[in-house]
Design a protein around this motif. Structure first.
Motif, PDB file in Angstrom:
ATOM      1  N   LEU A 215       0.837  -1.157   0.093  1.00 47.05           N
ATOM      2  CA  LEU A 215       0.079  -0.001   0.143  1.00 47.05           C
ATOM      3  C   LEU A 215       0.884   1.278  -0.021  1.00 47.05           C
ATOM      4  N   ALA A 216       1.967   1.269   0.534  1.00 44.90           N
ATOM      5  CA  ALA A 216       2.824   2.445   0.578  1.00 44.90           C
ATOM      6  C   ALA A 216       3.286   2.624  -0.898  1.00 44.90           C
ATOM      7  N   ARG A 217       3.413   1.585  -1.583  1.00 39.73           N
ATOM      8  CA  ARG A 217       3.832   1.766  -3.201  1.00 39.73           C
ATOM      9  C   ARG A 217       2.698   2.560  -3.785  1.00 39.73           C
ATOM     10  N   LEU A 218       1.160   1.799  -3.560  1.00 37.01           N
ATOM     11  CA  LEU A 218       0.407   2.507  -4.112  1.00 37.01           C
ATOM     12  C   LEU A 218      -0.049   3.849  -3.831  1.00 37.01           C
ATOM     13  N   PHE A 219      -0.008   4.238  -2.520  1.00 31.71           N
ATOM     14  CA  PHE A 219      -0.114   5.528  -2.132  1.00 31.71           C
ATOM     15  C   PHE A 219       0.786   6.602  -2.456  1.00 31.71           C
ATOM     16  N   ALA A 220       2.025   6.293  -2.638  1.00 27.27           N
ATOM     17  CA  ALA A 220       2.904   6.925  -3.233  1.00 27.27           C
ATOM     18  C   ALA A 220       2.729   7.281  -4.768  1.00 27.27           C
ATOM     19  N   GLU A 221       2.517   6.244  -5.530  1.00 28.47           N
ATOM     20  CA  GLU A 221       2.044   6.352  -6.995  1.00 28.47           C
ATOM     21  C   GLU A 221       0.816   7.369  -6.907  1.00 28.47           C
ATOM     22  N   ALA A 222      -0.091   7.060  -6.234  1.00 35.15           N
ATOM     23  CA  ALA A 222      -1.152   7.896  -6.146  1.00 35.15           C
ATOM     24  C   ALA A 222      -1.020   9.596  -6.137  1.00 35.15           C
ATOM     25  N   GLU A 223       0.033   9.577  -5.087  1.00 35.07           N
ATOM     26  CA  GLU A 223       0.067  10.993  -4.668  1.00 35.07           C
ATOM     27  C   GLU A 223       1.046  11.657  -5.851  1.00 35.07           C
ATOM     28  N   GLU A 224       1.947  10.884  -6.563  1.00 35.60           N
ATOM     29  CA  GLU A 224       2.448  11.445  -7.846  1.00 35.60           C
ATOM     30  C   GLU A 224       1.635  11.641  -8.867  1.00 35.60           C
ATOM     31  N   CYS A 225       0.731  11.063  -9.260  1.00 40.80           N
ATOM     32  CA  CYS A 225      -0.017  10.990 -10.440  1.00 40.80           C
ATOM     33  C   CYS A 225      -1.322  12.035 -10.227  1.00 40.80           C
ATOM     34  N   TYR A 226      -1.720  12.351  -9.088  1.00 34.67           N
ATOM     35  CA  TYR A 226      -2.936  13.142  -8.803  1.00 34.67           C
ATOM     36  C   TYR A 226      -2.661  14.368  -7.782  1.00 34.67           C
ATOM     37  N   ARG A 227      -3.302  15.459  -8.017  1.00 28.87           N
ATOM     38  CA  ARG A 227      -3.002  16.763  -7.270  1.00 28.87           C
ATOM     39  C   ARG A 227      -3.826  16.397  -5.798  1.00 28.87           C
ATOM     40  N   ASP A 228      -4.981  15.896  -5.940  1.00 25.06           N
ATOM     41  CA  ASP A 228      -5.712  15.545  -4.826  1.00 25.06           C
ATOM     42  C   ASP A 228      -6.301  14.223  -4.401  1.00 25.06           C
TER      43      ASP A 228
END
Length: 389
Positions: A215-228
């Protein structure tokens, strides 16, 4: 370039509130957390309640098997009653039969015959014939996936039939494409490990560590790809380590009444449900259950309050629920004891689910049925935005 907003919903089967208190799990990224009341029953009741915001009495899903001799799709299985017990009780044999039946009937939902006796199979029906994760998967009413389709919000939903690793990779790919605004990530492996090894065991703690890393990888990728980014991590129930086993099935058999003529029953792992064809059987079985010290008969008013009362007695006329930590062995779920179990009263300490988020949780989110409102909000907002364009 980053996309606008992503609502990410992560489901961790059986990761209960009590389990959460014993481990460290994203305290900084997901500081907002709440204990959620679950639903009476098993995942077959809890998951539909999460996906609809309704109780079992409303959406129609409770326990897998229910008495329905007139319309049972399994009548032709009666000849299998002559199979030697050594063969009929083997998990591998039953898994093969389960897969064959699922394909034959075209069932898209989770289907397993478990330890259901072949001599009784022709008396019963099965509730989860459609996948819960399809828009038309509920017995009554719509689920969140029907709303997603109606709203038009671009979304990604895990395939519950695939492995957790496959679903993780698929969610990562969807995030990297930056085309979706809503993701449901499904994880069910912890539940099986808890059943086999128990709360606090090394395999369970190792699985939780895998969730941290994944999930750390998933969350980090989401923060990289989305503003919010809106993150919600939640479960359907917890589990308790079992402390005592009870042969209720054999004790009821010993009363001398004939199954299918005088009464019928489903012996789940923590609950026994009965239907009666005459008053003698009703009186004797009720008296026997009332004398048991490890569980109790659930009154109608309590079942109504828990959203588990069915006026047509579809899932039983009488419910006997065991106390936390106790187990019915053998049961229609299995021949042998297991280390961890759920399906106790929703107020049992181990039964509570959990919710974690990177945003404050609304005060009115107190039960797993309230998770639907969190999942529905982005879709409703999207539909409103599209309507005004």
């Amino acid at each position: 370039m980053r996309a606008e907003r992503l609502s990410l919903f992560v489901f961790l089967d059986a990761f209960g509130w009590e389990i959460l208190q014993s481990v460290e799990f994203f305290p900084n990224l997901l500081p907002h957390r709440r204990r959620l009341r679950s639903i009476l029953g098993y995942s077959s009741a809890c998951v539909p309640s999460i996906l609809t915001g309704k109780t079992p009495a409303e959406h129609g899903h409770f326990s897998f098997y229910f008495y329905n001799p007139e319309s049972s799709p399994f009548k032709w299985l009666y000849p299998l009653r002559v199979l030697p017990r050594a063969l009929a009780s083997r998990a591998r044999v039953r898994n093969k039969i389960s897969q064959a039946l699922k394909g034959f009937y075209g069932y898209t939902g989770y289907f397993q015959i478990y330890n259901m006796p072949f001599r009784y199979f022709h008396l019963f029906d099965y509730c989860e014939k459609k996948s819960l994760f399809e828009p038309d998967g509920m017995i009554h009413g719509d689920n969140i996936f029907a709303l997603l389709r109606l709203s038009g919000i671009p979304h990604h939903v895990s395939d519950w039939r695939r492995s957790e690793d496959d679903n993780h990779d698929a969610a990562l790919a969807a995030i990297r494409e930056r085309q979706v605004a809503w993701i449901f990530n499904y994880n069910a492996d912890l539940d099986g490990l808890l059943h086999v090894h128990g709360v606090g065991s090394e395999p369970v703690l190792s699985q939780i560590d895998r969730y941290r890393q994944r999930l750390a990888r998933l969350f980090a990728e989401a923060e990289e790809c989305y503003r919010d980014l809106d993150i919600y991590v939640f479960s359907d129930h917890g589990q308790a380590n079992t402390t005592a086993n009870h042969p209720l099935w054999r004790e009821i058999d010993a009363l001398g009444f004939r199954f299918g003529r005088d009464y019928a029953a489903v012996y789940d792992s923590t609950m026994a449900r009965f239907w009666f064809m005459n008053q003698d059987a009703r009186a004797a079985i009720t008296a026997r259950l009332s004398a048991e010290s490890y569980g109790r008969i659930m009154p109608r008013a309590e079942l109504e309050a828990l959203g588990a009362y069915f006026p047509d007695a579809k899932y039983g006329e009488l419910f006997f629920l065991v106390d936390e930590g106790h187990l019915l062995v053998p049961s229609f779920m299995g021949e042998r004891p297991i280390v961890g179990m759920h399906g106790y009263h929703p107020d049992a300490s181990s039964a509570y689910a959990m919710l974690l988020s990177n945003h404050p949780i609304p005060d009115d989110v107190q039960a797993i049925t309230d998770l639907y409102t969190l999942m529905a909000a982005p879709a409703l907002t999207w539909r409103g935005r599209e309507t005004t364009r």
